[in-house]
Write a protein that holds these residues in place. Structure first.
Motif, PDB file in Angstrom:
ATOM      1  N   ALA A 109      11.684   3.928   1.182  1.00  0.00           N
ATOM      2  CA  ALA A 109      10.830   4.987   0.629  1.00  0.00           C
ATOM      3  C   ALA A 109      11.360   6.361   1.003  1.00  0.00           C
ATOM      4  O   ALA A 109      11.368   7.288   0.184  1.00  0.00           O
ATOM      5  N   ASP A 110      11.827   6.495   2.242  1.00  0.00           N
ATOM      6  CA  ASP A 110      12.371   7.781   2.677  1.00  0.00           C
ATOM      7  C   ASP A 110      13.642   8.125   1.905  1.00  0.00           C
ATOM      8  O   ASP A 110      13.848   9.276   1.493  1.00  0.00           O
ATOM      9  N   ALA A 111      14.512   7.140   1.664  1.00  0.00           N
ATOM     10  CA  ALA A 111      15.742   7.381   0.906  1.00  0.00           C
ATOM     11  C   ALA A 111      15.423   7.733  -0.548  1.00  0.00           C
ATOM     12  O   ALA A 111      16.071   8.606  -1.138  1.00  0.00           O
ATOM     13  N   ALA A 112      14.425   7.070  -1.123  1.00  0.00           N
ATOM     14  CA  ALA A 112      14.039   7.376  -2.505  1.00  0.00           C
ATOM     15  C   ALA A 112      13.472   8.790  -2.607  1.00  0.00           C
ATOM     16  O   ALA A 112      13.737   9.511  -3.580  1.00  0.00           O
ATOM     17  N   ASP A 113      12.690   9.181  -1.603  1.00  0.00           N
ATOM     18  CA  ASP A 113      12.128  10.532  -1.626  1.00  0.00           C
ATOM     19  C   ASP A 113      13.223  11.583  -1.498  1.00  0.00           C
ATOM     20  O   ASP A 113      13.169  12.643  -2.146  1.00  0.00           O
ATOM     21  N   ARG A 114      14.247  11.319  -0.686  1.00  0.00           N
ATOM     22  CA  ARG A 114      15.351  12.268  -0.550  1.00  0.00           C
ATOM     23  C   ARG A 114      16.137  12.380  -1.855  1.00  0.00           C
ATOM     24  O   ARG A 114      16.601  13.465  -2.218  1.00  0.00           O
ATOM     25  N   LEU A 115      16.286  11.259  -2.546  1.00  0.00           N
ATOM     26  CA  LEU A 115      16.964  11.306  -3.838  1.00  0.00           C
ATOM     27  C   LEU A 115      16.163  12.141  -4.837  1.00  0.00           C
ATOM     28  O   LEU A 115      16.727  12.954  -5.588  1.00  0.00           O
ATOM     29  N   PHE A 116      14.856  11.958  -4.824  1.00  0.00           N
ATOM     30  CA  PHE A 116      13.994  12.740  -5.716  1.00  0.00           C
ATOM     31  C   PHE A 116      14.101  14.236  -5.402  1.00  0.00           C
ATOM     32  O   PHE A 116      14.252  15.076  -6.305  1.00  0.00           O
ATOM     33  N   ALA A 172      20.214   1.924   1.708  1.00  0.00           N
ATOM     34  CA  ALA A 172      18.918   1.538   2.280  1.00  0.00           C
ATOM     35  C   ALA A 172      18.316   0.363   1.523  1.00  0.00           C
ATOM     36  O   ALA A 172      17.713  -0.540   2.129  1.00  0.00           O
ATOM     37  N   ASN A 173      18.483   0.367   0.214  1.00  0.00           N
ATOM     38  CA  ASN A 173      17.937  -0.728  -0.595  1.00  0.00           C
ATOM     39  C   ASN A 173      18.660  -2.036  -0.290  1.00  0.00           C
ATOM     40  O   ASN A 173      18.029  -3.108  -0.178  1.00  0.00           O
ATOM     41  N   ALA A 174      19.981  -1.948  -0.144  1.00  0.00           N
ATOM     42  CA  ALA A 174      20.748  -3.169   0.160  1.00  0.00           C
ATOM     43  C   ALA A 174      20.389  -3.712   1.546  1.00  0.00           C
ATOM     44  O   ALA A 174      20.243  -4.923   1.738  1.00  0.00           O
ATOM     45  N   ARG A 175      20.244  -2.830   2.521  1.00  0.00           N
ATOM     46  CA  ARG A 175      19.878  -3.267   3.865  1.00  0.00           C
ATOM     47  C   ARG A 175      18.468  -3.851   3.880  1.00  0.00           C
ATOM     48  O   ARG A 175      18.181  -4.786   4.632  1.00  0.00           O
ATOM     49  N   PHE A 176      17.583  -3.304   3.029  1.00  0.00           N
ATOM     50  CA  PHE A 176      16.234  -3.856   2.960  1.00  0.00           C
ATOM     51  C   PHE A 176      16.265  -5.268   2.385  1.00  0.00           C
ATOM     52  O   PHE A 176      15.544  -6.167   2.854  1.00  0.00           O
ATOM     53  N   ASN A 209      16.497  -3.272   7.016  1.00  0.00           N
ATOM     54  CA  ASN A 209      15.718  -2.037   6.909  1.00  0.00           C
ATOM     55  C   ASN A 209      14.282  -2.355   6.566  1.00  0.00           C
ATOM     56  O   ASN A 209      13.973  -3.416   5.993  1.00  0.00           O
ATOM     57  N   THR A 210      13.407  -1.438   6.877  1.00  0.00           N
ATOM     58  CA  THR A 210      12.007  -1.588   6.494  1.00  0.00           C
ATOM     59  C   THR A 210      11.766  -0.871   5.169  1.00  0.00           C
ATOM     60  O   THR A 210      12.602  -0.110   4.675  1.00  0.00           O
ATOM     61  N   GLU A 226       0.827  -1.208   0.000  1.00  0.00           N
ATOM     62  CA  GLU A 226       0.000   0.000   0.000  1.00  0.00           C
ATOM     63  C   GLU A 226       0.860   1.256   0.000  1.00  0.00           C
ATOM     64  O   GLU A 226       0.534   2.255  -0.656  1.00  0.00           O
ATOM     65  N   LEU A 227       1.959   1.204   0.741  1.00  0.00           N
ATOM     66  CA  LEU A 227       2.856   2.360   0.759  1.00  0.00           C
ATOM     67  C   LEU A 227       3.467   2.589  -0.619  1.00  0.00           C
ATOM     68  O   LEU A 227       3.551   3.727  -1.096  1.00  0.00           O
TER      69      LEU A 227
END
Length: 453
Positions: free
Chosen positions: A415-422, A400-404, A409-410, A207-208
């Protein structure tokens, strides 16, 4: 999130209007049409790729501002020609035929004929007229002022076109960033759904991911609306039909124009030669020459004239049928009720007002140029910082993706790391736009734009 939310105050109306229009498109964008949905292009508008050099040349050829400045220069030339004509000789000729009701005879000669005709000519020149010479010099000053002001107005057009071009390039980059974000979040949604199907994830992650995908699609709709507005704004300046959808050839990854080093200092003494300030100086000089013309009215006017006439001979008035004359005359206006003194008072007040306005304009121009240089330096430094933010955000996202993937990572962290990249990519795009327009604004305020090519 808005890309151009804080334009500099001295930027022209193109960017400001686009910000407002881009914000207004949010409501419209929530009801996507077949031409605005992601993955669909506007098939009813032909695209045209333009360069900065080509849009500047086209604006000079087609935009009304360029032709208006030429017309104003022509008007000033006409006024100078009128002032020059007042000092040159004037020639006139006259011819007439008269039918008299009765023939008058006296002493065997006709004093009045049945038909009487005559031709005459006259030439005159002002040998001395103290009011005319200053007016000729005044017309020359006004012509120079018109040319200087035209250069400044053409520079304003060049700056507006340049700014609109960079705004279009930034809008294109903004769309590209939004499209990449949609692709990234679509992949994240597919991965979350696959993990949910494999019972390795939870429904909250799906959903997120879907929520973030919808947000990115909304951002893409707004970016496309802003791109259309930017293309239309540039098209208006270039006098291009609305059916043409403009695109720039500017590569968003080419940072040469955005990272150009600003000058260390400015020679403010050369600012007085800027078109608008030069025009103000010349207009003050023209008023001073107007005062000289009024003072010249206190002197006598000396005129030389000659005339000749030809017609039937007359025993009393024109026995030979031909007559000529030469006249040297002088006229002197001794009293006019104080009218000329009133003109002098009025012109003196105009000189005082114009001088004070010019000094204020010069101070404002100095301050404006300092602000523009400061903005350029800040924007250029901001590009460097934004590039470093991109690198840091990319590394954070990869981590973050690798840790997930390793279960450390959750999905919220990813999602937070992707938003910061954006956000970092959006910030870099904004800084690039700021740097490019700041450099163009500095050149414009220095008076280097708009010169004839």
């Amino acid at each position: 999130m808005k890309l151009f939310s804080n334009p500099r105050p001295r930027l022209s109306g193109a960017a400001v209007a686009l910000v407002i229009l881009g914000s207004a498109q949010v409501a419209t964008a929530q009801q996507p049409s077949s031409n605005d949905t992601p993955g669909h292009s506007q098939i009813d508008r032909a695209q045209q790729v333009v360069t900065l050099e080509s849009v500047l040349e086209q604006a000079r050829e087609k935009n009304e501002t360029w032709a208006i400045t030429e017309a104003r220069i022509d008007q000033a030339r006409g006024m100078r020609r009128q002032a020059l004509a007042a000092l040159l000789p004037s020639l006139s000729a006259n011819a007439s035929v008269t039918r008299n009701g009765n023939v008058v005879e006296f002493g065997g000669s006709q004093v009045q004929r049945q038909y009487n005709w005559g031709v005459s000519g006259r030439a005159s020149i002002a040998i001395f007229d103290g009011t005319k010479y200053p007016l000729l010099s005044r017309s020359g000053k006004l012509l120079e002022a018109s040319e200087a002001l035209a250069q400044w107005q053409r520079g304003a057009l060049d700056f507006e076109v340049t700014q609109a071009f960079y705004l279009l390039a930034a809008a294109q980059s903004r769309v590209a960033i939004a499209e990449r974000t949609v692709e990234l979040r679509q992949a994240q949604l597919e991965r979350a759904e696959a993990m949910l199907d494999a019972r390795l994830g939870v429904k909250l992650d799906t959903e997120l991911a879907r929520t973030q995908l919808l947000e990115s699609e909304q951002d893409l709709l707004e970016a496309k609306a802003m791109l259309g507005n930017a293309a239309d704004s540039l098209g208006v300046l270039l006098v291009i039909a609305p059916e043409v959808d403009l695109r720039t050839d500017l590569d968003a990854t080419d940072l040469d124009s955005a990272t150009a080093a600003p000058p260390a200092k400015v020679d403010f003494t050369s600012l007085k030669e800027r078109g608008d300030l030069r025009a103000s100086q010349l207009q003050i000089d023209a008023i001073e020459l107007n005062k000289r013309s009024v003072w010249g009215g206190f002197l006598p006017i000396i005129e030389l004239s000659s005339g000749a006439s030809l017609g039937p001979s007359n025993a009393f008035s024109n026995p030979d049928g031909f007559d000529w004359s030469v006249t040297l005359s002088a006229s002197w206006l001794l009293y006019d009720g104080g009218y000329r003194y009133g003109q002098l008072d009025q012109l003196s007040a105009q000189v005082t007002e114009s001088t004070l306005l010019y000094e204020r304009e010069l101070r404002q121009a100095n301050a404006g140029l300092r602000r523009a240089l400061r903005s350029w330096r800040t924007a250029a430094a901001g590009v460097t910082v934004a590039q470093q933010q991109i690198i840091a955000a990319e590394q954070a996202y990869e981590s973050a993706n690798a840790r997930f993937e390793n279960g450390l990572n959750t999905s919220l962290d990813v999602a937070d790391a992707a938003d910061r990249l954006f956000q970092a990519e959006i910030s870099l795009n904004q800084r690039i736009f700021d740097a490019r327009t700041a450099a163009a604004e500095y050149q414009y305020l220095l008076g280097l734009m708009g010169q004839d090519q």
